[in-house]
Design a protein around this motif. Structure first.
Motif, short mmCIF file in Angstrom:
data_model
loop_
_atom_site.label_atom_id
_atom_site.label_comp_id
_atom_site.label_asym_id
_atom_site.label_seq_id
_atom_site.Cartn_x
_atom_site.Cartn_y
_atom_site.Cartn_z
N ILE A 87 0.87 -1.18 0.00
CA ILE A 87 0.00 0.00 0.00
C ILE A 87 0.90 1.22 0.00
O ILE A 87 1.75 1.38 0.88
N ILE A 88 0.71 2.07 -1.02
CA ILE A 88 1.53 3.27 -1.14
C ILE A 88 0.62 4.48 -1.19
O ILE A 88 -0.26 4.59 -2.04
N ARG A 89 0.86 5.40 -0.27
CA ARG A 89 0.19 6.70 -0.27
C ARG A 89 1.30 7.75 -0.41
O ARG A 89 1.89 8.15 0.59
N PRO A 90 1.58 8.19 -1.65
CA PRO A 90 2.69 9.13 -1.85
C PRO A 90 2.62 10.37 -0.97
O PRO A 90 3.66 10.92 -0.58
N ALA A 91 1.43 10.80 -0.60
CA ALA A 91 1.28 11.98 0.24
C ALA A 91 1.94 11.81 1.61
O ALA A 91 2.31 12.80 2.25
N LEU A 92 2.14 10.56 2.05
CA LEU A 92 2.78 10.31 3.34
C LEU A 92 4.29 10.43 3.27
O LEU A 92 4.97 10.51 4.30
N GLY A 93 4.84 10.42 2.05
CA GLY A 93 6.28 10.62 1.88
C GLY A 93 7.17 9.45 2.27
O GLY A 93 8.38 9.62 2.41
N LYS A 94 6.61 8.27 2.45
CA LYS A 94 7.43 7.11 2.81
C LYS A 94 7.97 6.47 1.53
O LYS A 94 7.26 6.36 0.54
N PRO A 95 9.21 5.99 1.55
CA PRO A 95 9.77 5.36 0.35
C PRO A 95 9.08 4.01 0.09
O PRO A 95 8.78 3.27 1.03
N PRO A 96 8.84 3.69 -1.17
CA PRO A 96 8.20 2.41 -1.48
C PRO A 96 9.16 1.25 -1.24
O PRO A 96 10.37 1.39 -1.30
N LEU A 97 8.58 0.09 -0.98
CA LEU A 97 9.36 -1.13 -0.76
C LEU A 97 9.53 -1.94 -2.04
O LEU A 97 10.47 -2.71 -2.16
N TYR A 98 8.60 -1.76 -3.01
CA TYR A 98 8.57 -2.65 -4.18
C TYR A 98 9.84 -2.71 -5.01
O TYR A 98 10.12 -3.77 -5.57
N PRO A 99 10.62 -1.67 -5.09
CA PRO A 99 11.82 -1.86 -5.92
C PRO A 99 12.79 -2.90 -5.35
O PRO A 99 13.54 -3.52 -6.08
N ASP A 100 12.75 -3.10 -4.02
CA ASP A 100 13.74 -3.97 -3.38
C ASP A 100 13.15 -5.26 -2.79
O ASP A 100 13.89 -6.09 -2.30
N ASP A 101 11.83 -5.41 -2.81
CA ASP A 101 11.20 -6.58 -2.22
C ASP A 101 10.58 -7.45 -3.32
O ASP A 101 9.54 -7.11 -3.87
N PRO A 102 11.21 -8.58 -3.64
CA PRO A 102 10.72 -9.43 -4.73
C PRO A 102 9.40 -10.13 -4.41
O PRO A 102 8.77 -10.71 -5.30
N ASP A 103 8.95 -10.08 -3.14
CA ASP A 103 7.70 -10.74 -2.76
C ASP A 103 6.47 -9.87 -3.02
O ASP A 103 5.34 -10.34 -2.85
N ILE A 104 6.68 -8.62 -3.41
CA ILE A 104 5.55 -7.74 -3.71
C ILE A 104 5.01 -8.12 -5.08
O ILE A 104 5.73 -8.12 -6.08
N ILE A 105 3.70 -8.45 -5.11
CA ILE A 105 3.07 -8.91 -6.35
C ILE A 105 2.15 -7.86 -6.97
O ILE A 105 1.70 -8.02 -8.09
N ALA A 106 1.88 -6.78 -6.22
CA ALA A 106 1.03 -5.69 -6.73
C ALA A 106 1.18 -4.50 -5.80
O ALA A 106 1.68 -4.62 -4.67
N ILE A 107 0.72 -3.36 -6.30
CA ILE A 107 0.74 -2.13 -5.51
C ILE A 107 -0.67 -1.55 -5.49
O ILE A 107 -1.31 -1.43 -6.54
N ALA A 108 -1.14 -1.20 -4.29
CA ALA A 108 -2.41 -0.50 -4.14
C ALA A 108 -2.06 0.93 -3.75
O ALA A 108 -1.33 1.16 -2.79
N THR A 109 -2.55 1.89 -4.52
CA THR A 109 -2.18 3.28 -4.28
C THR A 109 -3.36 4.20 -4.55
O THR A 109 -4.31 3.83 -5.24
N ASP A 110 -3.26 5.41 -4.01
CA ASP A 110 -4.30 6.42 -4.22
C ASP A 110 -3.79 7.59 -5.06
O ASP A 110 -4.42 8.63 -5.13
#
Length: 152
Positions: A87-110
């Motif tokens: 789950i990525i909410r860019p407004a929160l300013g947290k770095p995403p995990l998906y570039p470095d975590d091979p277990d991420i199969i999808a991204i849910a974002t607003d």
């Protein structure tokens, strides 16, 4: 959809289910390490951990009645090697995990993602889209695991 679902949620902080004045609180304070509270509608088991002891995901899964579940959803447990929807909410300013975590199969974002990805992008504000993805890509594929089982 008729999918029997269980949920395990990780809490990073101390949480309280018992409240002062309740029997279960008083029993815990008196030294009871496990308390099971039940009624005709539901039951809950509260277990006190030893100081410094950590409960990992496999341990928590063992407490579920997997015979009565088709799917176990897990919130938290980021280090675990399980299929994940980040789950990525860019407004929160947290770095995403998906570039470095091979277990991420999808991204849910607003919002629009800052970087391109080949991962499926789900509308965070559409639970129907997220559940459809889970049904299509997790329930019908062999991506998941549960403590020794091939599906979760």
């Amino acid at each position: 959809e008729g999918i029997r679902t269980g949920v395990i949620k990780h809490a990073d902080h101390t949480f309280e289910i018992d409240h002062k004045g309740k029997d279960s609180y008083e029993l815990r304070k008196a030294g009871a390490r496990q308390r099971l509270i039940g009624s005709d509608k539901r039951w809950a088991l509260m277990v006190e951990m030893n100081e410094g002891e950590k409960s990992d995901l496999d341990n928590m899964i063992e407490h579920l009645d997997k015979r009565s579940l088709d799917l176990i959803l897990v919130e938290g447990f980021k280090p675990e090697q399980i299929p994940k929807i980040e789950i990525i909410r860019p407004a929160l300013g947290k770095p995403p995990l998906y570039p470095d975590d091979p277990d991420i199969i999808a991204i849910a974002t607003d919002a629009e993602l800052p970087d391109k990805t080949s991962l499926p992008i789900l509308d965070l504000n559409s639970p129907e889209d997220v559940s459809e993805f889970i049904i299509r890509h997790v329930m019908h594929d062999d991506h998941s695991r549960v403590a020794g089982n091939s599906k979760n």
